[in-house]
Scaffold this motif. Structure first.
Motif, short mmCIF file in Angstrom:
data_model
loop_
_atom_site.label_atom_id
_atom_site.label_comp_id
_atom_site.label_asym_id
_atom_site.label_seq_id
_atom_site.Cartn_x
_atom_site.Cartn_y
_atom_site.Cartn_z
N ASP A 141 0.84 -1.19 0.00
CA ASP A 141 0.00 0.00 0.00
C ASP A 141 0.88 1.25 0.00
O ASP A 141 1.99 1.24 0.52
CB ASP A 141 -0.88 0.01 1.25
N PRO A 142 0.36 2.35 -0.56
CA PRO A 142 1.11 3.60 -0.48
C PRO A 142 1.18 4.07 0.96
O PRO A 142 0.26 3.84 1.74
CB PRO A 142 0.27 4.57 -1.32
N ILE A 143 2.27 4.71 1.35
CA ILE A 143 2.35 5.27 2.70
C ILE A 143 2.51 6.79 2.66
O ILE A 143 2.86 7.41 3.63
CB ILE A 143 3.46 4.62 3.54
N THR B 31 3.81 3.81 -6.85
CA THR B 31 3.40 3.40 -5.48
C THR B 31 1.89 3.25 -5.30
O THR B 31 1.45 2.89 -4.20
CB THR B 31 3.90 4.36 -4.36
#
Lengths: 176, 176, 176, 176, 176, 176
Positions: free
Chosen positions: E5-7, E72
């Protein structure tokens, strides 16, 4: 949660790489584990309120840039203080659920689900409310003394999008 | 974190399926979202300490079985009280990082990393310590009054394995 | 993406369990794989626009409740049509990134990031714009003919929170 | 498992970046895929036992630092040899489940669950035992000849925390 | 999906680090968010078909190396054109589910599941077919005019393994 | 790996729900943890080879349907025996990396990456080869005695797609 799982015990960001810290969250190089100290895992900056905004809100958000020990561990936290009548305006965190604990005071607190239904009530000292990930939520101090909230989020970079600003302050409305 | 991400806003466990609740955590059927109420998302059971153990520790662990609103959201929390001299013995949570906030008191608090190095110090009211996922940690009230800790974990079912019991109380040692 | 990974080739929801479908997305029982048919994996309902709202927007959201073959696979999609001057008001999807492809027309399209900066421009037939997960976005048909958008999202249940309704239609503002 | 999923076929660590290898597991730069060789994916170092410890245990842990081909693929493995009467003392892996296969010999093998219940028995050549992620486990050679175990773990960096050392060797007990 | 997952909101690859781009997909350094522009999030290169292969197939795969804004975010997409009678030979994507939308034309389209059962049929303009992650699929233009497909995949690096080449072109068969 | 992480210590499938087992892998109800026994975590069915196919291959795949203790733990394993000259034809596992350990014999073993490059060589007793997730791989016994392989995969349901059958046995080729 949104964050990847840790693949080592911990990863204290290496200050020699500090220049790239804010822009490159996911590639923070770690210090060698043997250089980590107990103080890297303790945070002492929540003892007093932060600076208050116009709406009577003061927040101290705690993420790996100020508390290196939580880097890669999938959590962050915040102290929020509200003056009497103070408001934490509607906002949401794209990447985390929030669990808010009332340290002192009495706050009208709520969130809105995807069907636009509002879940809100006054919560008091010692009570806890959960705001599910990605949903708009808000707080207002409806008591007669200052309120303090201590909240945890299950991402080290939960994000914060303030609704009124997003709509009114961004120039979208003028065009739409 | 260890938990899967939520795939809906929230999932309040349906009490009609209560019989299978404890054994089958990951298949808790949800109530229809329209039947959820604000009270499902507020927890009021932390206002006083729980019952004390022989070591002077009282805990109130809060997970979806007592606080339905956090089901599927990837977090749980606990109130821990320690009498003067009370001990929370070495233990670890296989599935969560823990962030402990000292509500009151003074506790010697620490954890052990994979290379058996100990990170420990006395933390005071308003301070926060992080225990990375899966690592052994412990606390002892070294102050002159009772201590209260409020801790968050980034799993709704973090697990708890107490070290001394595991080794001495389980019959392993006799055989080994 | 937000959804858990599939742990079998596919999982066509079993219509015998249809009653619990909408409320319990994550426990949809699968049909036996041998009962799946090719038609379970083909969707033919996007050939014409849906019904238009007051703002000149018509959407056909496609998720496992109407297209069983995508269940557990981590994606959904939508056809959106905009009349001349029609608006898709600011909204966000808590659990998915969206990639929008302009099938025909000319739309002013944008999103707002966590620092309240707007990224927007007019995109034309054959162009693609991405709206990162959890960020507010919007569209307006600024061309002289109807516009059609085909968008994919990387969750089977991305969620949809409409900003104006959330703030103005929910009763929050009256209280705040 | 705990590790993030691979996002390319494989990622052979680039020896030119070797200096940062041990401290920064999650940012190992990859060699260009075209420079990978078959030998990067074959490991030949398990043919004989490693060096024995005081408890009669010899282990050869195999992770990306010695077997580059498994980098980013979410697995590691180990050969463990036990002298007659040798012991692999209670320990756990914070980030992986372990599946142990008895290549030869007869070992008393077990684990302890979160409720401190022990699951243990003697397993023989050709048998397999699973140790769920994060739970304390142990082995003892109770046969009349040396034993060899080949075990797989579903993380490239599972971690290893030895229980007796953690408690008795770390100075916690003196203070508690 | 397969991707982490994108952060953060987004991560536009920094061109100053372009040299390591192709070999090191998972450590693309981001530009400072304030340097991102609207054009980073819009892709205009799908308006015409790509170059045709011997089998009558032209593809334009779109991933972060050509469309930085999706880095991402866990998705990529492709335009595929098929001449009359053109074939997209059997292949699979190890790391993504694919949702194919027929922009124009008539294509015989299908996939094979793990039990070697084929799911295939002719799909027409405006229809959508899903190919579950990791399963072999194929297309053939069986209409009387060129066909155009627009497909989304839920990984930014889905991978592509062509079956006939893998078996016949790789020298395996000669040896087996 | 592809599987979701466990959210409890373990989950032994409840035989009372056996009827839905094969079709509904992800909703296997668990037995109450207190009913689990040591034998649930030990597998003894690998001591001899399975039944041989026409190509001289015998496999014993071990997943939760035959070894309940590994349910939800993200791993499975297999014993494969090859007669002299026997072949494990090209196939791939859509949802897992495989680590193969040669218990005895000498096998020509390899895989094909996304660019159709083959990585193959003869591996001997005690050697290990890794086949990255989703990539086509194969084995052939090129020694003068039977070969035995013990392989682990990091998914409890890795999937298996045999290439020659998929292409030649499925009717695709006739139509294409």
């Amino acid at each position: 949660a949104s964050d990847p799982d840790p693949i080592q015990d911990f990863c204290i960001p290496n200050p020699r790489f500090g220049a790239i810290r804010t822009a490159h969250l996911n590639i923070l190089p770690c210090k060698n584990a043997s250089e980590a100290t107990t103080d890297d895992f303790v945070f002492s900056g929540l003892k007093a309120a932060g600076n208050f905004s116009e709406t009577g809100l003061a927040t101290i958000p705690v993420n790996p840039s100020v508390f290196p020990g939580i880097n890669t561990l999938g959590m962050s936290f915040v102290r929020a203080d509200l003056k009497v009548g103070g408001i934490n305006p509607p906002h949401y965190h794209p990447r985390a659920t929030e669990i808010a604990y009332v340290v002192q005071g009495s706050v009208y607190s709520g969130f809105v689900d995807s069907s636009n239904r509002v879940f809100a009530k006054v919560i008091e000292q010692g009570e806890v409310m959960v705001f599910p990930r990605g949903l708009v939520h808000f707080m207002m101090n409806v008591g007669e003394k200052p309120a303090t909230i201590y909240a945890n989020l299950n991402s080290q970079n939960p994000g914060l999008q303030k609704i009124p600003t997003a709509i009114f302050g961004s120039g979208i409305n003028e065009e739409l």
